[in-house]
Design a protein around this motif. Structure first.
Motif, PDB file in Angstrom:
ATOM      1  N   ARG A 289      64.131  31.089   1.230  1.00  8.72           N
ATOM      2  CA  ARG A 289      65.503  30.592   1.289  1.00  8.72           C
ATOM      3  C   ARG A 289      66.234  30.845  -0.027  1.00  8.72           C
ATOM      4  NH1 ARG A 289      66.711  25.166   4.155  1.00  8.72           N
ATOM      5  NH2 ARG A 289      66.478  26.640   5.821  1.00  8.72           N
ATOM      6  N   SER A 290      65.581  30.594  -1.185  1.00  6.52           N
ATOM      7  CA  SER A 290      66.271  30.728  -2.471  1.00  6.52           C
ATOM      8  C   SER A 290      66.463  32.174  -2.889  1.00  6.52           C
ATOM      9  CB  SER A 290      65.522  29.966  -3.567  1.00  6.52           C
ATOM     10  OG  SER A 290      64.285  30.579  -3.852  1.00  6.52           O
ATOM     11  N   THR A 291      65.711  33.101  -2.317  1.00  4.23           N
ATOM     12  CA  THR A 291      65.811  34.501  -2.728  1.00  4.23           C
ATOM     13  C   THR A 291      66.395  35.407  -1.660  1.00  4.23           C
ATOM     14  OG1 THR A 291      63.534  34.882  -2.042  1.00  4.23           O
ATOM     15  CG2 THR A 291      63.915  34.344  -4.367  1.00  4.23           C
ATOM     16  N   ARG A 292      66.659  34.894  -0.492  1.00  4.04           N
ATOM     17  CA  ARG A 292      67.183  35.741   0.583  1.00  4.04           C
ATOM     18  C   ARG A 292      68.565  36.290   0.256  1.00  4.04           C
ATOM     19  NH1 ARG A 292      64.308  38.902   2.576  1.00  4.04           N
ATOM     20  NH2 ARG A 292      66.080  40.208   2.913  1.00  4.04           N
ATOM     21  N   ALA A 293      69.422  35.482  -0.366  1.00  5.74           N
ATOM     22  CA  ALA A 293      70.762  35.969  -0.716  1.00  5.74           C
ATOM     23  C   ALA A 293      70.689  37.135  -1.697  1.00  5.74           C
ATOM     24  CB  ALA A 293      71.627  34.839  -1.254  1.00  5.74           C
ATOM     25  N   PRO A 294      69.930  37.022  -2.810  1.00  9.05           N
ATOM     26  CA  PRO A 294      69.829  38.184  -3.703  1.00  9.05           C
ATOM     27  C   PRO A 294      69.237  39.412  -3.011  1.00  9.05           C
ATOM     28  CG  PRO A 294      69.081  36.224  -4.841  1.00  9.05           C
ATOM     29  CD  PRO A 294      69.295  35.841  -3.391  1.00  9.05           C
ATOM     30  N   ALA A 295      68.277  39.198  -2.115  1.00 13.72           N
ATOM     31  CA  ALA A 295      67.696  40.328  -1.385  1.00 13.72           C
ATOM     32  C   ALA A 295      68.749  40.976  -0.503  1.00 13.72           C
ATOM     33  CB  ALA A 295      66.506  39.868  -0.539  1.00 13.72           C
ATOM     34  N   GLY A 296      69.555  40.166   0.162  1.00 16.80           N
ATOM     35  CA  GLY A 296      70.615  40.697   1.019  1.00 16.80           C
ATOM     36  C   GLY A 296      71.638  41.491   0.229  1.00 16.80           C
ATOM     37  N   TRP A 297      72.043  40.963  -0.942  1.00 19.65           N
ATOM     38  CA  TRP A 297      73.001  41.680  -1.787  1.00 19.65           C
ATOM     39  C   TRP A 297      72.420  42.996  -2.262  1.00 19.65           C
ATOM     40  CZ3 TRP A 297      73.653  36.647  -4.995  1.00 19.65           C
ATOM     41  CH2 TRP A 297      74.448  35.757  -4.286  1.00 19.65           C
ATOM     42  N   SER A 298      71.146  42.952  -2.673  1.00 18.95           N
ATOM     43  CA  SER A 298      70.479  44.159  -3.155  1.00 18.95           C
ATOM     44  C   SER A 298      70.340  45.188  -2.036  1.00 18.95           C
ATOM     45  CB  SER A 298      69.102  43.789  -3.712  1.00 18.95           C
ATOM     46  OG  SER A 298      68.413  44.916  -4.150  1.00 18.95           O
ATOM     47  N   ASN A 299      69.973  44.738  -0.853  1.00 18.78           N
ATOM     48  CA  ASN A 299      69.822  45.642   0.290  1.00 18.78           C
ATOM     49  C   ASN A 299      71.165  46.256   0.682  1.00 18.78           C
ATOM     50  OD1 ASN A 299      67.155  44.931   0.241  1.00 18.78           O
ATOM     51  ND2 ASN A 299      67.224  43.712   2.105  1.00 18.78           N
TER      52      ASN A 299
ATOM     53  N   ARG B 227      79.774  41.051  -5.327  1.00 20.04           N
ATOM     54  CA  ARG B 227      78.456  40.426  -5.343  1.00 20.04           C
ATOM     55  C   ARG B 227      77.619  41.082  -6.428  1.00 20.04           C
ATOM     56  NH1 ARG B 227      77.593  40.577   1.123  1.00 20.04           N
ATOM     57  NH2 ARG B 227      78.923  38.836   1.596  1.00 20.04           N
ATOM     58  N   PRO B 228      76.812  40.302  -7.119  1.00 22.22           N
ATOM     59  CA  PRO B 228      75.961  40.903  -8.150  1.00 22.22           C
ATOM     60  C   PRO B 228      74.921  41.812  -7.517  1.00 22.22           C
ATOM     61  CG  PRO B 228      75.440  38.580  -7.845  1.00 22.22           C
ATOM     62  CD  PRO B 228      76.637  38.874  -6.998  1.00 22.22           C
ATOM     63  N   MET B 229      74.536  42.855  -8.232  1.00 24.76           N
ATOM     64  CA  MET B 229      73.511  43.780  -7.737  1.00 24.76           C
ATOM     65  C   MET B 229      72.134  43.148  -7.843  1.00 24.76           C
ATOM     66  SD  MET B 229      74.731  47.187  -7.121  1.00 24.76           S
ATOM     67  CE  MET B 229      73.306  48.095  -7.540  1.00 24.76           C
ATOM     68  N   ALA B 230      71.925  42.302  -8.836  1.00 30.29           N
ATOM     69  CA  ALA B 230      70.627  41.658  -9.013  1.00 30.29           C
ATOM     70  C   ALA B 230      70.868  40.251  -9.542  1.00 30.29           C
ATOM     71  CB  ALA B 230      69.776  42.446  -9.991  1.00 30.29           C
ATOM     72  N   VAL B 231      70.115  39.309  -9.009  1.00 30.50           N
ATOM     73  CA  VAL B 231      70.223  37.934  -9.450  1.00 30.50           C
ATOM     74  C   VAL B 231      68.815  37.423  -9.694  1.00 30.50           C
ATOM     75  CG1 VAL B 231      70.929  35.601  -8.795  1.00 30.50           C
ATOM     76  CG2 VAL B 231      72.312  37.555  -8.086  1.00 30.50           C
ATOM     77  N   ALA B 232      68.580  36.894 -10.882  1.00 29.95           N
ATOM     78  CA  ALA B 232      67.256  36.363 -11.202  1.00 29.95           C
ATOM     79  C   ALA B 232      67.018  35.079 -10.422  1.00 29.95           C
ATOM     80  CB  ALA B 232      67.155  36.092 -12.693  1.00 29.95           C
ATOM     81  N   CYS B 233      65.819  34.888  -9.959  1.00 28.17           N
ATOM     82  CA  CYS B 233      65.443  33.675  -9.242  1.00 28.17           C
ATOM     83  C   CYS B 233      65.056  32.628 -10.277  1.00 28.17           C
ATOM     84  CB  CYS B 233      64.268  33.964  -8.302  1.00 28.17           C
ATOM     85  SG  CYS B 233      63.739  32.520  -7.371  1.00 28.17           S
ATOM     86  N   MET B 234      65.901  31.611 -10.446  1.00 26.36           N
ATOM     87  CA  MET B 234      65.644  30.577 -11.440  1.00 26.36           C
ATOM     88  C   MET B 234      64.903  29.388 -10.839  1.00 26.36           C
ATOM     89  SD  MET B 234      66.823  32.139 -13.944  1.00 26.36           S
ATOM     90  CE  MET B 234      66.840  30.953 -15.260  1.00 26.36           C
TER      91      MET B 234
END
Length: 88
Positions: A19-29, A6-13
């Motif tokens: 909903r659109s940012t929860r996955a990147p937050a989960g990966w980062s956490n 999983r990527p460490m950081a994903v930009a929100c496009m």
């Protein structure tokens, strides 16, 4: 990169919604917990400024480690009440 990586950081496009940012937050956490050696401990990574209110889902300066019970019983309930009060 492996299929399970999983990527460490994903930009929100898209517009930044919970909903659109929860996955990147989960990966980062998850990455934060792993790097700090906190996996399988009763601790949560909390976004200081919630993603729903424009906080970064991946910026380490927007993260704090909290005891799970404090996070769930005090912090999450406070933010949920605020969301209800403002009609979100």
């Amino acid at each position: 990169m492996t299929a399970n990586a999983r990527p460490m950081a994903v930009a929100c496009m898209r517009p930044c919604t919970a909903r659109s940012t929860r996955a990147p937050a989960g990966w980062s956490n998850q990455a934060c917990s792993t790097l700090q050696g906190l996996v399988r401990q009763s601790l949560d990574v909390h976004e200081i400024k919630p993603v729903k209110f424009g906080g970064s889902p991946t910026d380490a300066s927007n993260k704090v480690i909290l005891p799970r019970e404090v996070h769930r019983q005090q912090i999450t309930t406070w933010w949920n009440k605020l969301l209800k009060d403002i009609g979100e």
